[in-house]
Design a protein around this motif. Structure first.
Motif, short mmCIF file in Angstrom:
data_model
loop_
_atom_site.label_atom_id
_atom_site.label_comp_id
_atom_site.label_asym_id
_atom_site.label_seq_id
_atom_site.Cartn_x
_atom_site.Cartn_y
_atom_site.Cartn_z
N SER A 13 24.65 62.46 7.90
CA SER A 13 25.34 61.08 7.40
C SER A 13 25.36 60.17 8.48
N LEU A 14 25.50 60.37 9.70
CA LEU A 14 25.35 59.54 10.85
C LEU A 14 23.98 58.84 10.81
N LEU A 15 22.92 59.76 10.57
CA LEU A 15 21.68 59.18 10.66
C LEU A 15 21.44 58.02 9.20
N ASP A 16 22.12 58.44 8.28
CA ASP A 16 22.28 57.60 7.07
C ASP A 16 22.86 56.18 7.36
N LEU A 17 23.97 56.16 8.22
CA LEU A 17 24.75 55.02 8.72
C LEU A 17 23.50 54.40 9.68
N ALA A 18 22.81 54.75 10.26
CA ALA A 18 22.04 54.27 11.24
C ALA A 18 20.98 53.35 10.58
N LEU A 19 20.49 54.10 9.45
CA LEU A 19 19.62 53.55 8.53
C LEU A 19 20.15 52.46 7.65
N ASP A 20 21.33 52.56 7.25
CA ASP A 20 21.97 51.29 6.69
C ASP A 20 22.03 50.31 7.51
N ALA A 21 22.50 50.49 9.15
CA ALA A 21 22.60 49.46 9.77
C ALA A 21 21.39 48.64 10.02
N ALA A 22 20.24 49.49 10.30
CA ALA A 22 18.89 49.00 10.58
C ALA A 22 18.34 48.16 9.17
N ALA A 23 18.81 48.37 8.04
CA ALA A 23 18.37 47.81 6.96
C ALA A 23 18.65 46.33 7.04
N ASP A 24 19.80 45.91 7.81
CA ASP A 24 19.91 44.58 7.92
C ASP A 24 19.41 43.90 9.11
N THR A 25 18.64 44.35 9.71
CA THR A 25 17.75 43.85 10.70
C THR A 25 16.39 43.75 10.53
N ASP A 26 15.65 43.07 11.40
CA ASP A 26 14.15 42.88 11.28
C ASP A 26 13.39 44.18 12.34
N VAL A 27 13.64 45.35 12.00
CA VAL A 27 13.01 46.56 12.53
C VAL A 27 12.46 47.45 11.51
N ARG A 28 11.29 48.07 12.27
CA ARG A 28 10.78 48.96 11.53
C ARG A 28 11.27 50.43 11.82
N VAL A 29 11.59 51.06 10.46
CA VAL A 29 12.16 52.40 10.44
C VAL A 29 11.43 53.59 10.47
N LEU A 30 11.40 54.39 11.23
CA LEU A 30 10.47 55.52 11.15
C LEU A 30 11.41 56.73 11.16
N GLU A 88 4.61 44.98 17.70
CA GLU A 88 4.47 44.20 16.56
C GLU A 88 5.78 43.76 16.14
N GLN A 89 6.65 45.06 15.93
CA GLN A 89 8.00 44.83 15.44
C GLN A 89 8.94 45.93 15.96
N PRO A 90 10.23 45.37 16.49
CA PRO A 90 11.14 46.61 16.99
C PRO A 90 11.27 47.68 16.24
N VAL A 91 11.23 49.05 16.77
CA VAL A 91 11.22 50.19 15.74
C VAL A 91 12.27 51.05 16.17
N VAL A 92 12.84 51.74 15.08
CA VAL A 92 14.07 52.70 14.95
C VAL A 92 13.30 54.12 14.49
N VAL A 93 13.53 55.16 15.33
CA VAL A 93 12.77 56.40 15.10
C VAL A 93 14.27 57.25 14.83
N LEU A 94 14.24 57.58 13.68
CA LEU A 94 15.41 58.56 13.46
C LEU A 94 14.83 60.03 13.12
N VAL A 95 15.09 61.16 13.78
CA VAL A 95 14.77 62.48 13.38
C VAL A 95 15.83 63.44 13.16
#
Length: 456
Positions: A13-30, A88-95
């Motif tokens: 659930s915390l990773l899901d929240l991080a993903l939601d937060a990243a969705a509002d920014t100009d980042v690439r999510v892996l 190229e674009q800031p990256v958020v890595v979620l594992v």
């Protein structure tokens, strides 16, 4: 950031929240999740995480070159590939579920975490707390600057808020019983409330005994109750998906469950409505614990046979060997030459990628299948070499066995050389000399060049 805690405490659930937060920014999510069936495959999690962007870095580049490069150089190359992406674009890595990740991928995560200064990469890793001593996962928590979160279990007051949101008429004794039965685990509490609702219990002191009887394992009970209310095809599909693991496409799940694809899609929608599967286009359980609960309901023999069927379905669909091999490790032996070929192929790739230790379980399983008599010496030799290269004590004894089964003459003499080298590396010099002396005597005057090598 490292998020540690038991299953069901809220890490995903915390990773899901991080993903939601990243969705509002100009980042690439892996994002990727460790899968138990792929734990033996080097860089399995990295391949899922970075996909096509790094496919070249984790593929074999020729036997000699890849073996020489090894995991260390591959990790370095992967890091710089990620740095290129971040430029190229800031990256958020979620594992997620990193405790199921393969060792090579964990080494990459550790390498990456120590080199984030000045790089536009954020790394969030969620895993169950490890208490088995040092390792790449536990070492992540020791890195300077790492933030470690350990989500706590729900207090009695927090549990009461959840219970009352679902059961507004719940009394204090019912709330206390729910909290005690689940130990404050959020997922378990949610599943317990589903089970209570399915049984039509009134949320009062009269239901306290039943809540205690349901006990601390409400996930399995809730899943079983939910599936009991659905058609058998839904249960078959859920079991097929549980055996196949994460990200199994609908056609494969339908093939393994034995239902037409249209029926599988319909049952998938019903499983999603029932809270077993997620609501995405691709099939996936709402939580790994739900999948584990379905697998646990199968008898060991049923589970083993299901993995064998899964391997056959995947082979027929042309899926790569690395995804098949995990199922074969769980399947019963059946003297299938195709199974031996798949296991040897995956082991070869592991060695080429610099991880002979990862090849060992596949080759041991291939030997147990067993291979045809004509192939057995080759499989035995591959296993002995992998065990020896991995520093396992079994390797020396296995090389002695290889020597004993090789044909007389040059093949046995070459096997003796390999056996002697392993004995030398282990510091067993007298045994090394004895093997060489015996090989030299057995070879006699045949193969002069090989005889000189033995003499040397």
């Amino acid at each position: 950031m490292l998020v540690l805690g038991p299953g069901g405490v809220g890490k995903t659930s915390l990773l899901d929240l991080a993903l939601d937060a990243a969705a509002d920014t100009d980042v690439r999510v892996l994002r990727a999740r460790g899968v138990a069936l792929e734990r033996e495959m080097p860089f399995g999690l990295v391949r899922a995480l970075l996909g096509r962007a790094v496919r070249g870095e984790v593929s074999a580049t020729g036997d000699d070159e890849a073996a020489a490069v090894g995991i260390a150089s591959a990790v370095n190359g992967l890091y710089w590939r990620l740095v290129d992406l971040a430029e190229e674009q800031p990256v958020v890595v979620l594992v997620d579920d990193a405790h199921h990740a393969d060792d090579a991928s964990l080494r990459f995560l550790h390498f990456l975490a120590r080199r984030l200064e000045g790089v536009a990469v954020s790394l969030v890793v969620a895993a169950r707390e490890q208490r088995r001593g040092p390792g790449a996962l536990s070492a992540l928590a020791q890195i300077d600057g790492a933030v470690v979160l350990r989500p706590g279990r729900l207090s009695r007051e927090a549990a009461a808020r959840i219970v009352l949101a679902r059961q507004p008429r719940a009394d204090d004794e019912f709330v206390s019983a729910c909290h005690a039965a689940t130990g404050g685990n959020p997922l378990f509490l949610d599943e317990l409330l589903k089970a209570v609702g399915a049984e039509g219990l009134s949320p009062t002191r009269d239901a306290v005994g039943r809540v205690r009887a349901i006990g601390p394992a409400p996930v399995s009970r809730s899943v079983a109750l939910t599936l009991a209310d659905l058609p058998q095809a839904a249960t078959d599909l859920a079991r097929a998906l549980a055996i196949l693991g994460e990200s199994a496409p609908w056609p494969l799940a339908a093939a393994l469950s034995g239902v037409p694809i249209d029926t599988a899609l319909e049952m998938g929608a019903r499983l999603a409505d029932a809270g077993i599967l997620g609501a995405g286009d691709e099939p996936g359980f709402v939580h790994p614990i739900v999948r584990a609960a379905i697998v646990a309901e199968l008898l060991p023999a049923e589970r083993a046979l299901a993995h064998r069927r899964a391997a056959r379905v995947l082979r027929e669909a042309g899926v790569e060997s690395s995804r098949i091999a995990g199922h074969l490790l769980e399947a019963p032996p059946d003297a299938d030459t195709d199974v031996v070929a798949v296991l040897r192929d995956v082991a070869r790739l592991a060695v080429e990628r610099g991880s002979p230790a990862s090849a060992v379980p596949f080759l041991r399983r291939a030997l147990a299948e067993p291979p045809p008599p004509a192939e057995r010496p080759a499989v035995l030799q591959e296993l002995a070499r992998s065990e020896s290269a991995a520093g396992l004590p079994e390797g020396v004894a296995r090389l002695a066995e290889v020597e004993s089964v090789m044909p007389l003459g040059a093949p046995r003499a070459r096997a003796a050389l390999e056996h002697a080298s392993a004995l030398y590396a282990a510091g067993r010099f007298a045994d090394c000399l004895a093997v060489l002396d015996a090989a030299q005597e057995a070879l006699g005057d045949a193969e002069p060049a090989l005889a000189r090598e033995l003499e040397a």
